[in-house]
Design an enzyme around this catalytic site. Sequence first.
Site, short mmCIF file in Angstrom:
data_model
loop_
_atom_site.label_atom_id
_atom_site.label_comp_id
_atom_site.label_asym_id
_atom_site.label_seq_id
_atom_site.Cartn_x
_atom_site.Cartn_y
_atom_site.Cartn_z
N CYS A 1 47.88 64.32 3.17
CA CYS A 1 46.49 63.86 3.41
C CYS A 1 45.98 64.38 4.76
O CYS A 1 45.34 63.65 5.52
CB CYS A 1 46.40 62.34 3.36
SG CYS A 1 46.74 61.67 1.72
N HIS B 1 44.35 62.06 9.52
CA HIS B 1 44.55 61.77 8.11
C HIS B 1 43.18 61.74 7.43
O HIS B 1 42.16 61.44 8.06
CB HIS B 1 45.23 60.39 7.99
CG HIS B 1 45.67 60.00 6.62
ND1 HIS B 1 44.79 59.53 5.66
CD2 HIS B 1 46.91 59.98 6.04
CE1 HIS B 1 45.46 59.23 4.56
NE2 HIS B 1 46.74 59.50 4.76
N LYS C 1 53.53 49.93 5.91
CA LYS C 1 54.33 50.86 6.72
C LYS C 1 55.18 50.11 7.75
O LYS C 1 56.10 50.69 8.33
CB LYS C 1 53.42 51.87 7.42
CG LYS C 1 52.67 52.78 6.45
CD LYS C 1 51.83 53.81 7.18
CE LYS C 1 50.89 54.55 6.25
NZ LYS C 1 51.59 55.36 5.24
N GLN D 1 50.58 54.86 11.98
CA GLN D 1 51.91 55.40 12.27
C GLN D 1 52.45 54.93 13.61
O GLN D 1 53.59 55.25 13.96
CB GLN D 1 51.86 56.93 12.25
CG GLN D 1 51.45 57.53 10.91
CD GLN D 1 52.43 57.25 9.80
OE1 GLN D 1 53.62 57.01 10.04
NE2 GLN D 1 51.96 57.28 8.57
N ASP E 1 43.24 54.90 14.60
CA ASP E 1 44.06 54.76 13.41
C ASP E 1 45.49 54.51 13.87
O ASP E 1 46.17 55.42 14.36
CB ASP E 1 43.96 56.05 12.57
CG ASP E 1 44.94 56.08 11.40
OD1 ASP E 1 45.75 55.16 11.26
OD2 ASP E 1 44.87 57.06 10.62
#
Length: 417
Positions: free
Chosen positions: A375, A134, A237, A214, A211
């Site tokens: 993104c 991302h 999220k 997700q 990261d």
Amino acid sequence: MSASTHGTDLASTSVDWDRVRSDFPLLTRQVHGKPLVYLDSANTGQKPAVVIDAVDDFYRRHNANVSRAVHALGTEATESYEGARRKLAAFFNVRADELVLCSGTTFALNLVAYSWALPRLQPGDAIVLTRMEHHANIVPWQLVAQRTGATIKVADIDARGELDLPALYALLTPEVKLLSLTHVSNVLGTVNPVREICREARRRGIVTAIDGSQAAPHRPVDIAAIGCDFYAFTGHKMCGPTGTGALWARREHLAAMPPFIGGGEMIREVRFEGTVYNDAPHKFEAGTPNIAGFIGLGAAVDYLSALGMAQVEAREQALLEHATQALSAIEGLRIFGQAREKAAVISFLVEGAHAHDLATLLDLEGVAIRSGHHCAHPLMHYFGVPATCRASFAFYNTHEEVDAFVAALHKVRRLLA
């Protein structure tokens, strides 16, 4: 195909998913006169009533600033806010004093870039990223590289959308000081073997940043077991309010890193001759935080913990299998990302249809999906497309919604033919 007849939906045997769905008020909406089918949870997750109620209760009954007052409201606010930190720490199997509360993954990765990397990197050093990142895990490192003279190396993927691990490890040469990568791709759904990758980086003395945006909402995440140096995630999220998230970092890093932003509550004493900073994590938390948001995130963590993240993952995998099978049968539809281990995200294009046109027409059918570059410009360039459509599923979706999505896609495809 209903949940009761979908044989791979193992989670259905122990969770009443219809009851779970009823916890989410927004999912009862209609859009353009059609029942809403929300398939954009990779963008932001919907909020259960307990989260909305927690935010509402704070503002109605407890609203005060944290760490600033000895009166009852201030004490209540501080305890609830710090309680959210403790809940997050338990959820991810880390210490509470290693969690910096912030607005989300973007802020967290910038914190690492400016407070850890910027003071340390120099000409000749290198940062390794992957093709599937991302922008939030690309741009901060580019800014740091420009200011320090460091370079960026990119680990590539194969046709299935999986990392080429031997090629990645070959990039981890002595000049590499940092490897930063996503746990789960927001476009492809690819689940990277971060534990193995971090182990290989650690053997070479390379610091790792993950990261987790997700991953955190969709699967069990044990940060301690992963073995990284930094792990970032976003609250909105994972059923929490927007403007929430955190950076986990090893204590030795937090102790050595200078503050990123200065102001109130990140200090012990301020004089014009100099300032003594607070201990981590508070020295990175200047100013009034999103108190209500983090109290809501604490409620979201309680909610997810009660469901069980293994159950959440199993439910979403069943939805992914159902949707992938149905979409694969549509002539002219191309799915991007066929990793062997994959989260419940499907990026796709339909021959002859622009992604934005497809998403707009699906919206008229009540189906909310994402269209665009997500993104992830470098990934779009890799596949040679300007944009894709993306359907992303969460545990509150149903198999009936998968069928409604596919039926709407067939209808829209005929309109575009």
